[in-house]
Write an enzyme that holds these catalytic residues in place. Structure first.
Site, mmCIF file in Angstrom:
data_model
loop_
_atom_site.group_PDB
_atom_site.id
_atom_site.type_symbol
_atom_site.label_atom_id
_atom_site.label_comp_id
_atom_site.label_asym_id
_atom_site.label_seq_id
_atom_site.Cartn_x
_atom_site.Cartn_y
_atom_site.Cartn_z
ATOM 1 N N ALA A 168 50.795 -11.602 -9.586
ATOM 2 C CA ALA A 168 50.813 -12.945 -10.181
ATOM 3 C C ALA A 168 52.154 -13.648 -9.946
ATOM 4 O O ALA A 168 53.088 -13.073 -9.380
ATOM 5 C CB ALA A 168 50.511 -12.841 -11.667
ATOM 6 N N HIS A 169 52.244 -14.874 -10.408
ATOM 7 C CA HIS A 169 53.444 -15.683 -10.165
ATOM 8 C C HIS A 169 54.688 -15.074 -10.813
ATOM 9 O O HIS A 169 54.639 -14.574 -11.920
ATOM 10 C CB HIS A 169 53.274 -17.148 -10.595
#
Lengths: 340, 340, 340
Positions: free
Chosen positions: C237-238
């Protein structure tokens, strides 16, 4: 992008306490922001960073405005205002309007105004692509698909036939929509395929993360309502129905024909069995297996919590003995009470 | 598609009780079927919908034929007959035979009769594509691949080199077959790559769901036998061997060199560790971790069941104390027996 | 590929005990190797196969050299030497240098020497592609990406804009790098998108498995350090940060902003919650959920072990009663001690 704090406050409808003429050019975290950047405070655990932040301005709640070192942009909901600011400072390269000569668009397809269709994209027969859409490079859209206005279909996405999207839908790369649901009838050790005759209907303002898969329905459609957000690598099986505003995090999966209500959240890696009915406002914890329908709002979980491996092995061994332990405990209680 | 009930009964080898001249044009559920549609009853829990269904005909078992409001198509196995009917009413758009001018096919590739190769497809050197195959848009097939007759390779699929498919294999969009297995030797804090020299061999009538990955073997091949069905987002590591007729549901994964027998079912989200031997007829429950070989037929599970989050937290806390609880229980038993 | 044992020993810096002039043409397992092939013994459980192996030579540790039927290639670390041998015998088809006429490369892109860009690849504005890179068919690289020297980007990969790769990175098919992180602010039942303004930075010698997704950062970058290896269908994920030399197996996932230290291993199907800090040398077990930060080196696990389904049901039922069982056990202990 360059804007004065005064204009920014006006655009985001915030109250500025500070220098209206100061120029800002981007967003950053409180910790990393430099002069010329705007930051925000939404999570109270970062409050201690307010005083030292080099940000030219900070989007902040009323009661913390005084603690901001630079200018304050006072917001009723700082996180929401930050989201709006991120849209203002978005530096995503704009797609070129028009159909790239290396795209292949069926003659029967209807393409709206101001559409961008990139190189290698393939658009099937009788498709309708709404105005303002971006169709990325090497996207494949099957026959008879309808894509609403201002959708963003990123590179290497695949739609099979009869997929319908509302407006302002964002589909990230690698997504597959409308593949066959997993339907087979056993037949003397082989599997007889059940052709999947339904389609997929997706509402407005839906976002679908990279490499997620959404299967077409067996007879009627798989349905994703408005304002649903779906993260990466999520599996949505045939005839699933996701209610308005529901969010699914990465690596989650839903088996066939399960209905999920409105405003639910499904955390990362969670799995929902098939043919369930999950009501509105249900929150499913990370890596949780849901195998029964849920009517009551609230949060649900399964599994166990992390432990050092050696300790975990002992607990896992005892888990196998739990039924015996429970019975022995009952026996001791009976003895203690003089029942045996 | 339009057919009389008489022709339909003949084609599916069913006994018709009703109007042989009635025309039907599609399939639907008992609940949603309109006049002109055929439905079916395979799951007894829908039996109550028989009387009210608007379907022109229902595929049904002998003992329920009298309860059908319209015509009855009596079947020994209604679900199987429904599957066959779905193939008859399949409205999947037919691919155009021939090689699209925007496809790139190596001169050394051998392409069979009546093959469709869509725009943007890239076929490597020395490939053999069997007769009647559909190769979707933007599919990439590496060098030295063999694809048997009547395979359907959907858009945006990737095969690396030396991938071999039998006949009538369906590969859904986004699938990657023949990527490198995850093999590395540790080398002073770095990883030395083990080049993956094996290929992938896939049997006849296999179906592979969207965005599934099947790695090539390290030395010998990864093998998927005939009649295996695999759902979306499944991971199959190098040198896995799946036996005939086995089914894997979405988001499941199998680590390297594990062998799974014939006619097994692996439920959604389940994980099998590497180097295991799983016998024939084994059924693995949803989100179950299998870390030891299984010789006996039957169903296996791990994990815990869903609970409201607050109650789950208490159970999860106690799980950490299980070994201590077990010992204290033993101690009380000893005291009760007078052993201490 | 054909080499004498003498040359092979020299190239791999091994001591040959046997026939320096014997020709070998490939690698195989001890069990399947034929004359003309080289095998290896790294896992002691295969030691019994040494005597019967038909391999012309076996890469083996000093103390087992005498047990080899054919020639022995004596190695300090046989597995590492096998990895090096696999690179020597690698038969992956070489990509043709040059830009295929069916590729679309932006005029502003800088393409290094000896680069291969295959049919259907689309390279965006202002990209830099290092020398010796292979860009596979139908790969899409967004604007302003930098790809270091000698990278291998396999077919159907997608990079969004502002993705930066070091040297010798291998990216497998279907990978998506730089898609939007899953960031939204709730807004009266809808979700306001937080535009993801950061990029992705990937170090040297990283390998990324098929259909894995790595999101761009929200404000600053998502970072994968040197020598990280990532298997298939992994979600990153980010703003995740993976430390040097860390390995992630298939189907694992990491939520936003979590930092993982150096030389960690994350087993298949494991999930790490967001905003955690995982130290160096941490090993996470298969299908384990990590929801708290880990400072101490070592192995961690969650979940329960496989059981026959009927027995599992009983344990799972008792798991729900664990808190009550614990309290009843305490009560019996108090009674036994005369405290109540």
């Amino acid at each position: 992008m360059q804007i004065t704090l005064g204009e920014l406050a006006k655009t985001l409808e915030l109250t500025l306490i500070g220098d209206a003429d100061a120029l800002v050019t981007g967003l950053n975290t409180l910790k990393d922001a430099q002069s010329g950047e705007v930051s925000f405070l939404a999570n109270p655990s970062y409050q201690s960073q307010l005083a030292d932040s080099q940000a030219t301005a900070v989007i902040v709640a009323q009661d913390l405005a005084e603690q901001v070192a630079g200018s304050a942009l006072v917001a009723a909901n700082p996180y929401l205002s930050f989201a709006q600011a991120s849209q203002l400072f978005n530096d995503r390269p704009a797609a070129k309007t028009g159909i790239h000569p290396a795209a292949v668009v069926a003659h029967s397809a209807e393409i709206g105004a101001d559409v961008s269709i990139a190189a290698g994209a393939v658009i099937g027969e009788h498709c309708q692509i709404g105005s303002g859409c971006e169709i990325g490079a090497n996207v494949v859209i099957g026959d008879h698909c309808i894509v609403g206005d201002r959708c963003q279909i990123n590179p290497n996405v695949t739609f099979y036939h009869n997929v319908v999207l509302g407006e302002q839908v964002i589909v990230h790369s690698g997504v597959v929509i409308g593949g066959d649901g997993f339907g087979f009838a056993p037949d003397q050790g082989r599997w007889q395929k059940i052709c999947q005759l339904g389609g997929v209907r997706i509402g407005n303002r839906v976002e679908i993360g990279a490499n997620t898969t959404i299967d077409r329905g067996a007879l009627d459609d798989t349905v994703i309502e408005d304002d649903v957000i779906i993260d990466n690598l999520v599996q949505i099986a045939h005839n699933v129905h996701l209610g308005q505003g529901t969010a699914m995090a990465g690596c989650a999966g839903i088996a066939g024909s399960t209905r999920v209500g409105k405003h639910c959240t499904i955390a990362g890696g969670a799995g929902l069995a098939g043919h369930l009915d999950i009501g509105d406002g249900v929150h499913v914890g990370p890596m949780t297996l849901i195998s029964k329908s849920i009517r009551e709002k609230g949060a649900y979980a399964s599994g166990t919590a992390q432990m050092p491996m050696n300790e975990w092995r002992r607990s896992a061994t005892r888990f196998r003995q739990l039924d015996s332990m429970a019975k022995r405990l009952q026996q001791l209680e009976k003895i203690q009470k003089g029942e045996v």
